[in-house]
Design an enzyme around this catalytic site. Sequence first.
Site, PDB file in Angstrom:
ATOM      1  N   SER A 113      38.877  39.311  41.527  1.00  0.00           N
ATOM      2  CA  SER A 113      39.143  40.190  40.385  1.00  0.00           C
ATOM      3  C   SER A 113      38.305  39.910  39.142  1.00  0.00           C
ATOM      4  O   SER A 113      38.408  40.659  38.173  1.00  0.00           O
ATOM      5  CB  SER A 113      40.635  40.143  40.010  1.00  0.00           C
ATOM      6  OG  SER A 113      41.362  41.014  40.846  1.00  0.00           O
ATOM      7  N   LYS A 116      36.320  42.743  37.714  1.00  0.00           N
ATOM      8  CA  LYS A 116      36.778  43.658  36.664  1.00  0.00           C
ATOM      9  C   LYS A 116      36.055  43.436  35.334  1.00  0.00           C
ATOM     10  O   LYS A 116      36.028  44.330  34.482  1.00  0.00           O
ATOM     11  CB  LYS A 116      38.297  43.516  36.482  1.00  0.00           C
ATOM     12  CG  LYS A 116      39.105  43.988  37.683  1.00  0.00           C
ATOM     13  CD  LYS A 116      40.596  43.875  37.426  1.00  0.00           C
ATOM     14  CE  LYS A 116      41.416  44.426  38.585  1.00  0.00           C
ATOM     15  NZ  LYS A 116      41.442  43.560  39.749  1.00  0.00           N
ATOM     16  N   SER A 299      45.157  42.680  35.467  1.00  0.00           N
ATOM     17  CA  SER A 299      44.356  42.778  36.692  1.00  0.00           C
ATOM     18  C   SER A 299      44.772  44.006  37.488  1.00  0.00           C
ATOM     19  O   SER A 299      45.102  43.930  38.683  1.00  0.00           O
ATOM     20  CB  SER A 299      44.494  41.508  37.544  1.00  0.00           C
ATOM     21  OG  SER A 299      43.382  41.380  38.404  1.00  0.00           O
TER      22      SER A 299
END
Length: 461
Positions: A113, A116, A299
């Site tokens: 993640s 991102k 997230s």
Amino acid sequence: MVRRERWMVVATLALLQIFVVLAGIYLVTHDADRTPAPVASPKPTPIPLVTAGPVLAAAGDGALPAKGTLTTRLAAAMGDPALGGSVAGIVLDAVTGQPIYDGRSGTAITPASTTKVVTALTVLATVGPDARLATRVVRGSSATSIVLVGGGDPTLAGPATGAAEQKRIYPRPASLARLASSTAKALKAANLASVDLSYDTSLFTGPRTAPGWKPTYIPEGSVAPVAALMMDEGRARNGARYPDPARATADAFASLLRKNGIKVGKKVDSAKAAPTAQELARVESGPVYALVERMLTHSDNDLAEALARHAAVKEGLPHTFEGVPAAVRRVLTRLGVSDGVEVHDGSGLSTKNRITPTALARILAVAASSAHPELHSLISGLPVAGFTGTLHNRYEKSDSKAGAGLVRAKTGTLNGVNTLAGIAYTSDGRLLTFAFMADQVANPPEAIAALDKMATIVSQS
């Protein structure tokens, strides 16, 4: 007349003075407050409170930390066996871009993640921080037909999300119920009480899952199939993901129209709205900068995929998973930070993604730069160690406790993967960016503790 009014004012003031004097005499003679005067006590020793200060302080020009000490401490922490055999990291001076610590920083690692961070930079730089995502209703091909047009806003609140809950969400989402109410008013004003409804999801095209996504992601609830029309991020009341988020949203909209006194035909199909179709109603999301903050703090996979797709749309590229990496490369190249980035989605769920620690640290430095204020919400959206988002319940161990409130970082977690990329000020006020990554993790809880320890070392340098 004026003289008389002046005399009355003088008389009133005199009476007030007499009253004050008499009241004072009464209080003294009657000992109005018999509570003994407090005995002076020693002033308590103030407890020092360490805070992170402004997210992007004007400082950043303090002395650089000693490389030798920092290198020794980080190298030891990076050697933790829990991190496995594929570990890399870097610490950069945000002002000059020079590495303060380098531990195989050019190694491409599965980012999870922390992808991102790349998505945030891309959408802020191309779509812009103040843009909003609109869900609309327009006239259909016949006089009695309407089309619900998806605008790629997965945060659109459906009927299951009540008004009170919507107020607690940041940023406050657009409401499908409000859209239905506004549509019903427009239809009644046009003397229409019965319509046929269709829905348009053509803003996003191509496969609804990305290369490298595991088949378990949707059933387990990690993400919904990507669609331009979606309510509640594709979640049903029981928390499961809709197999077809667009149709579920259109069916819910039809029910809401009926509640507002509009008859809707039983058949609700997909259709493409005419580009020049008359708009009847619309609702809009919060601004992109706030959506980016939400995506990073929590997230949010669904929001990440939508924002990445919007970047492809804005860049004039295919509105597909193929268009996303092309948009990322184009935008990052313009900003001079494209090296070391290979992505196949916006969320980081793809196991095919590869990013180097250097790339993440450089992206964070660009986002923190005073030369790019439009990118600053990337920094403000990073979770705060020990307090917010995916870091709220971390930094409680002795090795990382000192970093609570000082470290701001994006986490990354997949099977066998743990990563952390963020910022911290040194004790002298120098802004540093860092990225620590491992994708052959043997012991996830201990690996997370090792990453937090390294970030804390940076914040204490």
